[in-house]
Design an enzyme around this catalytic site. Structure first.
Site, PDB file in Angstrom:
ATOM      1  N   GLN A  31     151.411 106.719  50.238  1.00  0.00           N
ATOM      2  CA  GLN A  31     150.666 105.490  49.970  1.00  0.00           C
ATOM      3  C   GLN A  31     151.278 104.698  48.813  1.00  0.00           C
ATOM      4  O   GLN A  31     152.137 105.192  48.098  1.00  0.00           O
ATOM      5  CB  GLN A  31     149.199 105.852  49.640  1.00  0.00           C
ATOM      6  CG  GLN A  31     149.061 106.914  48.552  1.00  0.00           C
ATOM      7  CD  GLN A  31     147.884 107.841  48.743  1.00  0.00           C
ATOM      8  OE1 GLN A  31     146.945 107.527  49.461  1.00  0.00           O
ATOM      9  NE2 GLN A  31     147.903 109.003  48.093  1.00  0.00           N
ATOM     10  N   HIS A  62     132.250 110.672  39.498  1.00  0.00           N
ATOM     11  CA  HIS A  62     132.720 112.048  39.330  1.00  0.00           C
ATOM     12  C   HIS A  62     131.571 113.007  39.019  1.00  0.00           C
ATOM     13  O   HIS A  62     131.522 114.124  39.543  1.00  0.00           O
ATOM     14  CB  HIS A  62     133.820 112.096  38.260  1.00  0.00           C
ATOM     15  CG  HIS A  62     135.050 111.359  38.699  1.00  0.00           C
ATOM     16  ND1 HIS A  62     135.779 110.525  37.877  1.00  0.00           N
ATOM     17  CD2 HIS A  62     135.665 111.301  39.910  1.00  0.00           C
ATOM     18  CE1 HIS A  62     136.796 110.007  38.565  1.00  0.00           C
ATOM     19  NE2 HIS A  62     136.735 110.458  39.789  1.00  0.00           N
ATOM     20  N   ASP A  86     143.118 112.381  40.967  1.00  0.00           N
ATOM     21  CA  ASP A  86     142.973 111.856  39.597  1.00  0.00           C
ATOM     22  C   ASP A  86     142.391 112.911  38.662  1.00  0.00           C
ATOM     23  O   ASP A  86     142.489 112.792  37.444  1.00  0.00           O
ATOM     24  CB  ASP A  86     142.105 110.583  39.601  1.00  0.00           C
ATOM     25  CG  ASP A  86     140.810 110.792  40.353  1.00  0.00           C
ATOM     26  OD1 ASP A  86     139.957 111.548  39.874  1.00  0.00           O
ATOM     27  OD2 ASP A  86     140.662 110.204  41.445  1.00  0.00           O
ATOM     28  N   GLU A 106     145.209 118.460  47.000  1.00  0.00           N
ATOM     29  CA  GLU A 106     145.561 117.029  47.065  1.00  0.00           C
ATOM     30  C   GLU A 106     146.861 116.882  47.859  1.00  0.00           C
ATOM     31  O   GLU A 106     147.841 117.575  47.579  1.00  0.00           O
ATOM     32  CB  GLU A 106     145.694 116.495  45.626  1.00  0.00           C
ATOM     33  CG  GLU A 106     146.442 115.202  45.456  1.00  0.00           C
ATOM     34  CD  GLU A 106     145.800 113.980  46.120  1.00  0.00           C
ATOM     35  OE1 GLU A 106     144.656 113.649  45.779  1.00  0.00           O
ATOM     36  OE2 GLU A 106     146.468 113.378  46.982  1.00  0.00           O
ATOM     37  N   ASP A 137     147.594 119.472  52.676  1.00  0.00           N
ATOM     38  CA  ASP A 137     146.607 118.730  53.449  1.00  0.00           C
ATOM     39  C   ASP A 137     145.290 119.527  53.447  1.00  0.00           C
ATOM     40  O   ASP A 137     145.263 120.694  53.858  1.00  0.00           O
ATOM     41  CB  ASP A 137     147.141 118.561  54.882  1.00  0.00           C
ATOM     42  CG  ASP A 137     146.275 117.619  55.698  1.00  0.00           C
ATOM     43  OD1 ASP A 137     145.068 117.479  55.390  1.00  0.00           O
ATOM     44  OD2 ASP A 137     146.813 117.010  56.635  1.00  0.00           O
ATOM     45  N   ASP A 155     136.583 114.576  48.058  1.00  0.00           N
ATOM     46  CA  ASP A 155     136.777 113.356  47.261  1.00  0.00           C
ATOM     47  C   ASP A 155     137.966 112.603  47.846  1.00  0.00           C
ATOM     48  O   ASP A 155     139.067 112.618  47.304  1.00  0.00           O
ATOM     49  CB  ASP A 155     137.033 113.748  45.802  1.00  0.00           C
ATOM     50  CG  ASP A 155     137.210 112.525  44.915  1.00  0.00           C
ATOM     51  OD1 ASP A 155     136.941 111.405  45.373  1.00  0.00           O
ATOM     52  OD2 ASP A 155     137.648 112.698  43.757  1.00  0.00           O
ATOM     53  N   SER A 156     137.709 111.958  48.977  1.00  0.00           N
ATOM     54  CA  SER A 156     138.811 111.377  49.738  1.00  0.00           C
ATOM     55  C   SER A 156     138.928 109.879  49.505  1.00  0.00           C
ATOM     56  O   SER A 156     138.008 109.244  48.999  1.00  0.00           O
ATOM     57  CB  SER A 156     138.551 111.603  51.226  1.00  0.00           C
ATOM     58  OG  SER A 156     137.410 110.864  51.594  1.00  0.00           O
ATOM     59  N   THR A 157     140.066 109.341  49.933  1.00  0.00           N
ATOM     60  CA  THR A 157     140.215 107.890  50.043  1.00  0.00           C
ATOM     61  C   THR A 157     139.409 107.424  51.266  1.00  0.00           C
ATOM     62  O   THR A 157     138.819 108.231  51.978  1.00  0.00           O
ATOM     63  CB  THR A 157     141.711 107.537  50.197  1.00  0.00           C
ATOM     64  OG1 THR A 157     142.350 108.584  50.934  1.00  0.00           O
ATOM     65  CG2 THR A 157     142.396 107.437  48.867  1.00  0.00           C
ATOM     66  N   PRO A 162     146.103 109.063  55.471  1.00  0.00           N
ATOM     67  CA  PRO A 162     145.990 110.528  55.472  1.00  0.00           C
ATOM     68  C   PRO A 162     144.544 111.033  55.398  1.00  0.00           C
ATOM     69  O   PRO A 162     144.273 112.191  55.698  1.00  0.00           O
ATOM     70  CB  PRO A 162     146.763 110.947  54.214  1.00  0.00           C
ATOM     71  CG  PRO A 162     146.863 109.740  53.359  1.00  0.00           C
ATOM     72  CD  PRO A 162     146.822 108.561  54.287  1.00  0.00           C
TER      73      PRO A 162
HETATM   74  N1  SAM Z   1     136.783 108.634  45.436  1.00  0.00           N
HETATM   75  C1  SAM Z   1     137.907 107.852  45.362  1.00  0.00           C
HETATM   76  C2  SAM Z   1     137.708 106.586  46.165  1.00  0.00           C
HETATM   77  O1  SAM Z   1     137.017 106.599  47.196  1.00  0.00           O
HETATM   78  O2  SAM Z   1     138.189 105.567  45.743  1.00  0.00           O
HETATM   79  C3  SAM Z   1     139.072 108.624  45.824  1.00  0.00           C
HETATM   80  C4  SAM Z   1     139.684 109.416  44.727  1.00  0.00           C
HETATM   81  S1  SAM Z   1     141.065 110.418  45.043  1.00  0.00           S
HETATM   82  C5  SAM Z   1     142.326 109.500  44.270  1.00  0.00           C
HETATM   83  C6  SAM Z   1     141.415 110.414  46.769  1.00  0.00           C
HETATM   84  C7  SAM Z   1     142.633 111.274  47.101  1.00  0.00           C
HETATM   85  O3  SAM Z   1     142.525 111.832  48.401  1.00  0.00           O
HETATM   86  C8  SAM Z   1     143.972 110.528  47.088  1.00  0.00           C
HETATM   87  O4  SAM Z   1     144.706 110.895  45.958  1.00  0.00           O
HETATM   88  C9  SAM Z   1     144.654 110.946  48.405  1.00  0.00           C
HETATM   89  O5  SAM Z   1     146.034 111.217  48.247  1.00  0.00           O
HETATM   90  C10 SAM Z   1     143.855 112.190  48.765  1.00  0.00           C
HETATM   91  N2  SAM Z   1     143.889 112.544  50.192  1.00  0.00           N
HETATM   92  C11 SAM Z   1     143.825 111.706  51.256  1.00  0.00           C
HETATM   93  N3  SAM Z   1     143.910 112.411  52.401  1.00  0.00           N
HETATM   94  C12 SAM Z   1     144.007 113.734  52.058  1.00  0.00           C
HETATM   95  C13 SAM Z   1     144.133 114.931  52.794  1.00  0.00           C
HETATM   96  N4  SAM Z   1     144.151 114.922  54.141  1.00  0.00           N
HETATM   97  N5  SAM Z   1     144.200 116.105  52.112  1.00  0.00           N
HETATM   98  C14 SAM Z   1     144.177 116.125  50.751  1.00  0.00           C
HETATM   99  N6  SAM Z   1     144.084 115.010  50.004  1.00  0.00           N
HETATM  100  C15 SAM Z   1     143.997 113.826  50.634  1.00  0.00           C
END
Ligand code: SAM
Length: 279
Positions: A31, A62, A86, A106, A137, A155-157, A162
């Site tokens: 990303q 958090h 983070d 992560e 993953d 805590d995903s995007t 991904p």
């Molecule tokens: N809560 C925050 C938001 O919604 O804005 C998200 C915080 S955190 C930075 C989200 C993390 O999920 C990202 O760093 C991303 O790389 C990670 N992520 C996304 N898909 C993933 C997966 N399949 N397995 C592990 N981590 C993943």
């Protein structure tokens, strides 16, 4: 010159923050990653142009992702955070006295490395001796670790790229399998105003995997509309039946025993949305 960062939240809605300085910008394997210094909330982490967290208000999200499930489970010894690079959720998890082991899974190593450099207030918990950081993953990790965790925090995007598969029924079933027999999961499930269909589909999908599913809300200023939903799926324990006097006491800025209960009091339109489940 005025510099602004604008998050296009939907096709018809955007929010802007005045920027003092761009601190970092790169394209990782997964990303676009950026850190900017805003006037309003200080340093801000963005992924693919979407605001993830800021120094000024990160505590709300958090704390609510961590302390509601941790204080619902009577003995949360082993905790998994999926995503969350983070480090903000992990920082809260290690505050809980029962936690012996906290694993962060992560997918993108660069999110952790850049957060360590530019967001030390948020990422500091990653150095706690109870913490193991895996770069993998989360989907694969839960499938490969059955009956392992007391609490799993997703805590995903947003559900694109991904993280898309982190919002599927299959994934929630794998999470249920990775939980111990009385385990609890929570996932961030977006905005009741902007993405009600997603809130409802996550609720239905988590309900299909775990017998006790409840939605709660937190006020997260930088997420679309500020009203944010988090969905809990539990094998045994009901978050609204927790003994208030047994809630662990440690420093927080948003979460309190009162907020623990209040967060589950849903506005009528959110209740109506979830009642669609029965239809
Ligand atoms: N809560 C925050 C938001 O919604 O804005 C998200 C915080 S955190 C930075 C989200 C993390 O999920 C990202 O760093 C991303 O790389 C990670 N992520 C996304 N898909 C993933 C997966 N399949 N397995 C592990 N981590 C993943």
């Amino acid at each position: 010159m005025d510099l602004w960062v604008t998050e296009k939240q939907t096709e018809i809605m955007a929010i802007s923050y005045k920027v003092k300085k761009t601190l970092h910008s790169e394209k990782t394997e997964f990303q676009e990653l950026a850190v900017v210094e805003t006037e309003q909330f200080g340093r801000m982490l963005l992924l693919d142009g979407i605001i993830q967290t800021t120094i000024g208000e990160e505590f709300v999200y958090h704390e609510m992702m961590a302390h509601v499930p941790l204080n619902t489970h009577p003995n949360p010894k082993k905790v998994l955070v999926i995503g969350g690079g983070d480090g903000g959720v992990i920082r809260e998890v290690v505050k809980h006295p029962a936690v012996e082991q906290a694993v962060l899974c992560e997918i993108d190593r660069r999110v952790v490395e850049v957060s360590r450099k530019y967001l030390p207030e948020i990422s500091c918990g990653l150095d706690d001796p109870k913490v193991t950081v895996l770069y993998a993953d989360g989907i694969k990790h839960v499938k490969e670790n059955p009956n392992t965790y007391d609490v799993i925090i997703v805590d995903s995007t947003d559900p694109i790229g991904p993280a898309e598969a982190l919002f599927t029924e299959d994934f929630y079933h794998s999470v249920a399998g990775a939980l111990t027999k009385d385990g609890i999961m929570v996932a961030q499930t977006e905005s009741p105003f902007v993405t009600p269909d997603l809130v409802l589909s996550c609720y239905k999908r988590i309900s299909s995997a775990l017998p006790l599913t409840k939605v709660y809300l937190a006020h997260v200023p930088v997420y679309p509309t500020g009203m944010w939903s988090i969905t809990m799926g539990s094998k045994t324990y009901d978050p609204e039946k927790v003994d208030k006097t047994k809630i662990s006491s440690y420093p927080t800025r948003y979460y309190t025993p009162e907020i623990h209960y209040a967060a589950f009091a849903l506005p009528k339109f959110v209740q109506d949305l979830l009642n669609e489940k029965a239809k």
